[in-house]
Design a protein around this motif. Structure first.
Motif, short mmCIF file in Angstrom:
data_model
loop_
_atom_site.label_atom_id
_atom_site.label_comp_id
_atom_site.label_asym_id
_atom_site.label_seq_id
_atom_site.Cartn_x
_atom_site.Cartn_y
_atom_site.Cartn_z
N ILE A 1 0.82 -1.21 0.00
CA ILE A 1 0.00 0.00 0.00
C ILE A 1 0.86 1.26 0.00
O ILE A 1 0.47 2.30 -0.51
CB ILE A 1 -0.96 -0.01 1.22
CG1 ILE A 1 -1.99 1.11 1.12
CG2 ILE A 1 -0.19 0.07 2.51
CD1 ILE A 1 -3.00 0.93 0.02
N TRP A 2 2.07 1.16 0.57
CA TRP A 2 2.98 2.31 0.61
C TRP A 2 3.28 2.82 -0.80
O TRP A 2 3.38 4.03 -1.01
CB TRP A 2 4.29 1.92 1.31
CG TRP A 2 5.01 0.79 0.67
CD1 TRP A 2 4.85 -0.54 0.92
CD2 TRP A 2 5.99 0.86 -0.38
NE1 TRP A 2 5.68 -1.29 0.12
CE2 TRP A 2 6.39 -0.46 -0.69
CE3 TRP A 2 6.59 1.92 -1.07
CZ2 TRP A 2 7.34 -0.75 -1.65
CZ3 TRP A 2 7.54 1.64 -2.04
CH2 TRP A 2 7.91 0.32 -2.33
N LYS A 3 3.39 1.89 -1.76
CA LYS A 3 3.71 2.27 -3.13
C LYS A 3 2.55 3.05 -3.76
O LYS A 3 2.74 4.05 -4.44
CB LYS A 3 3.99 1.01 -3.97
CG LYS A 3 4.27 1.29 -5.45
CD LYS A 3 5.56 2.07 -5.63
CE LYS A 3 5.96 2.20 -7.09
NZ LYS A 3 5.01 2.99 -7.90
N TYR A 4 1.33 2.62 -3.47
CA TYR A 4 0.17 3.27 -4.06
C TYR A 4 -0.12 4.61 -3.39
O TYR A 4 -0.62 5.54 -4.03
CB TYR A 4 -1.03 2.31 -3.99
CG TYR A 4 -0.74 1.02 -4.71
CD1 TYR A 4 -0.74 0.96 -6.10
CD2 TYR A 4 -0.40 -0.13 -4.01
CE1 TYR A 4 -0.42 -0.22 -6.77
CE2 TYR A 4 -0.08 -1.31 -4.67
CZ TYR A 4 -0.10 -1.34 -6.05
OH TYR A 4 0.22 -2.50 -6.71
N CYS A 5 0.19 4.71 -2.10
CA CYS A 5 0.09 6.01 -1.42
C CYS A 5 1.07 7.00 -2.04
O CYS A 5 0.75 8.18 -2.22
CB CYS A 5 0.38 5.85 0.07
SG CYS A 5 -0.91 4.97 0.98
N GLU A 6 2.25 6.51 -2.36
CA GLU A 6 3.27 7.35 -3.00
C GLU A 6 2.79 7.83 -4.37
O GLU A 6 2.93 9.01 -4.72
CB GLU A 6 4.56 6.55 -3.15
CG GLU A 6 5.72 7.33 -3.74
CD GLU A 6 6.95 6.45 -3.93
OE1 GLU A 6 6.86 5.50 -4.73
OE2 GLU A 6 7.97 6.70 -3.27
N GLU A 7 2.19 6.92 -5.14
CA GLU A 7 1.66 7.29 -6.46
C GLU A 7 0.56 8.35 -6.32
O GLU A 7 0.48 9.29 -7.12
CB GLU A 7 1.10 6.05 -7.16
CG GLU A 7 2.17 5.08 -7.64
CD GLU A 7 1.57 3.90 -8.39
OE1 GLU A 7 0.33 3.87 -8.55
OE2 GLU A 7 2.34 3.02 -8.83
N ALA A 8 -0.32 8.16 -5.31
CA ALA A 8 -1.42 9.12 -5.11
C ALA A 8 -0.88 10.51 -4.78
O ALA A 8 -1.41 11.52 -5.25
CB ALA A 8 -2.34 8.62 -4.00
N GLU A 9 0.20 10.57 -3.99
CA GLU A 9 0.80 11.86 -3.64
C GLU A 9 1.39 12.54 -4.87
O GLU A 9 1.25 13.75 -5.06
CB GLU A 9 1.88 11.66 -2.58
CG GLU A 9 1.33 11.31 -1.20
CD GLU A 9 2.44 11.20 -0.16
OE1 GLU A 9 3.60 11.54 -0.49
OE2 GLU A 9 2.14 10.77 0.96
N ILE A 10 2.06 11.73 -5.72
CA ILE A 10 2.64 12.28 -6.94
C ILE A 10 1.54 12.80 -7.86
O ILE A 10 1.65 13.89 -8.44
CB ILE A 10 3.48 11.19 -7.66
CG1 ILE A 10 4.72 10.86 -6.83
CG2 ILE A 10 3.90 11.67 -9.06
CD1 ILE A 10 5.49 9.66 -7.33
N ALA A 11 0.45 12.03 -7.97
CA ALA A 11 -0.68 12.46 -8.81
C ALA A 11 -1.30 13.74 -8.27
O ALA A 11 -1.63 14.67 -9.04
CB ALA A 11 -1.73 11.35 -8.87
N ARG A 12 -1.45 13.83 -6.96
CA ARG A 12 -2.03 15.03 -6.35
C ARG A 12 -1.20 16.27 -6.66
O ARG A 12 -1.74 17.35 -6.91
CB ARG A 12 -2.13 14.84 -4.83
CG ARG A 12 -2.80 16.00 -4.09
CD ARG A 12 -2.59 15.87 -2.61
NE ARG A 12 -1.16 15.90 -2.30
CZ ARG A 12 -0.65 15.51 -1.14
NH1 ARG A 12 -1.43 15.01 -0.20
NH2 ARG A 12 0.65 15.59 -0.92
N ASP A 13 0.11 16.11 -6.68
CA ASP A 13 0.99 17.24 -6.98
C ASP A 13 0.84 17.73 -8.42
O ASP A 13 1.33 18.81 -8.76
CB ASP A 13 2.45 16.85 -6.72
CG ASP A 13 2.74 16.65 -5.24
OD1 ASP A 13 1.97 17.16 -4.41
OD2 ASP A 13 3.74 15.97 -4.92
N HIS A 14 0.18 16.94 -9.27
CA HIS A 14 -0.01 17.32 -10.67
C HIS A 14 -1.43 17.81 -10.97
O HIS A 14 -1.83 17.92 -12.12
CB HIS A 14 0.33 16.14 -11.59
CG HIS A 14 1.81 15.93 -11.75
ND1 HIS A 14 2.57 15.32 -10.77
CD2 HIS A 14 2.68 16.26 -12.75
CE1 HIS A 14 3.83 15.28 -11.17
NE2 HIS A 14 3.93 15.84 -12.36
N CYS A 15 -2.18 18.09 -9.90
CA CYS A 15 -3.50 18.69 -10.09
C CYS A 15 -3.35 20.11 -10.63
O CYS A 15 -2.36 20.79 -10.35
CB CYS A 15 -4.28 18.71 -8.78
SG CYS A 15 -4.84 17.08 -8.23
#
Length: 242
Positions: A21-35
């Motif tokens: 889950i740590w990997k997917y949380c990391e992906e979500a954070e990266i995606a959020r930064d591209h809003c």
């Protein structure tokens, strides 16, 4: 008074393994930064990251270290699979980036030098593979890295097995010396050996195939049978003695 607020949402890829889950949380954070100002929801894309920079974040390093120290081969395998895919499938690492990745990996492995005297030789194998530009591939590199990490896990499990065997032997000897204590129980053992009652119970069942209470009763009954044969004590007296 009326307040207004805005929130940005990042969406990761599908989570196929809850342990990662740590990997997917990391992906979500990266995606959020591209809003964007007008687009408050973004779905993760590999294009959001630098394809030319190696991938070995601190959280992955921590998970890998914990997996090795707990002897969890499966967890270690899953983390290495992610690292392999990120570095040699999703990215196009330059020669320089591969060398930097190897430097971080070998530095990580050298942290186990006190537990494994042969780790230096393993690090040399990785370095030799990096130097062989004609034969090098991400697949070969991670095949060797997986082998090294699996060996570390197995050594940890072996050492833990030795420690568990010694602990259960010490507990059994303590029971044999103190079986006459009417208060002898999981709580007593827990305090004496500095481990939880749950761990005592689980360990005992695992190592002896009977539970703690049955073991203590068996010791007392065995001693009672000896006293019945070899002493003139009454049953009531023997029951009190054991």
């Amino acid at each position: 008074i009326t307040f207004s607020t805005e929130s940005d949402w990042g969406i990761s890829g599908p989570c196929e393994n809850i342990m990662n889950i740590w990997k997917y949380c990391e992906e979500a954070e990266i995606a959020r930064d591209h809003c964007e100002p007008e687009q408050h929801i973004a779905e993760y894309q590999i294009g959001f990251e630098d394809k030319y920079t190696f991938y070995f974040p601190e959280v992955a390093q921590e998970k890998l270290e914990n997996g090795i120290y707990s002897g969890d081969n499966e967890a270690v395998r899953d983390i290495l699979k992610i690292l392999e895919e990120e570095n040699f499938k999703n990215r196009r690492l330059s020669r320089n980036s591969v060398i930097k990745l190897n430097a971080k990996v070998t530095n990580f492995l050298m942290g186990f030098e006190s537990q494994d005297v042969g780790i230096s030789d393993s690090v040399m194998e990785l370095n030799q593979l990096i130097l062989d530009t004609e034969k090098f591939s991400g697949y070969l590199y991670f095949t060797l890295l997986k082998k090294i990490c699996n060996e570390l896990c197995n050594k940890v499990k072996k050492e833990k097995g030795i420690q568990r065997n010694k602990l259960i032997e010490d507990i059994q000897n303590y029971i044999k010396d103190n079986y006459q204590d009417a208060n002898l129980g999981l709580a007593t053992i827990s305090i004496k050996f500095g481990i939880s009652e749950g761990y005592v119970s689980t360990l005992f069942k695992e190592q002896t195939e009977i539970n703690f209470t049955e073991y203590v009763e068996a010791i007392r009954l065995k001693q009672a049978s000896v006293l019945l044969k070899e002493s003139n004590s009454t049953i009531e007296e023997i029951a009190a003695l054991v």
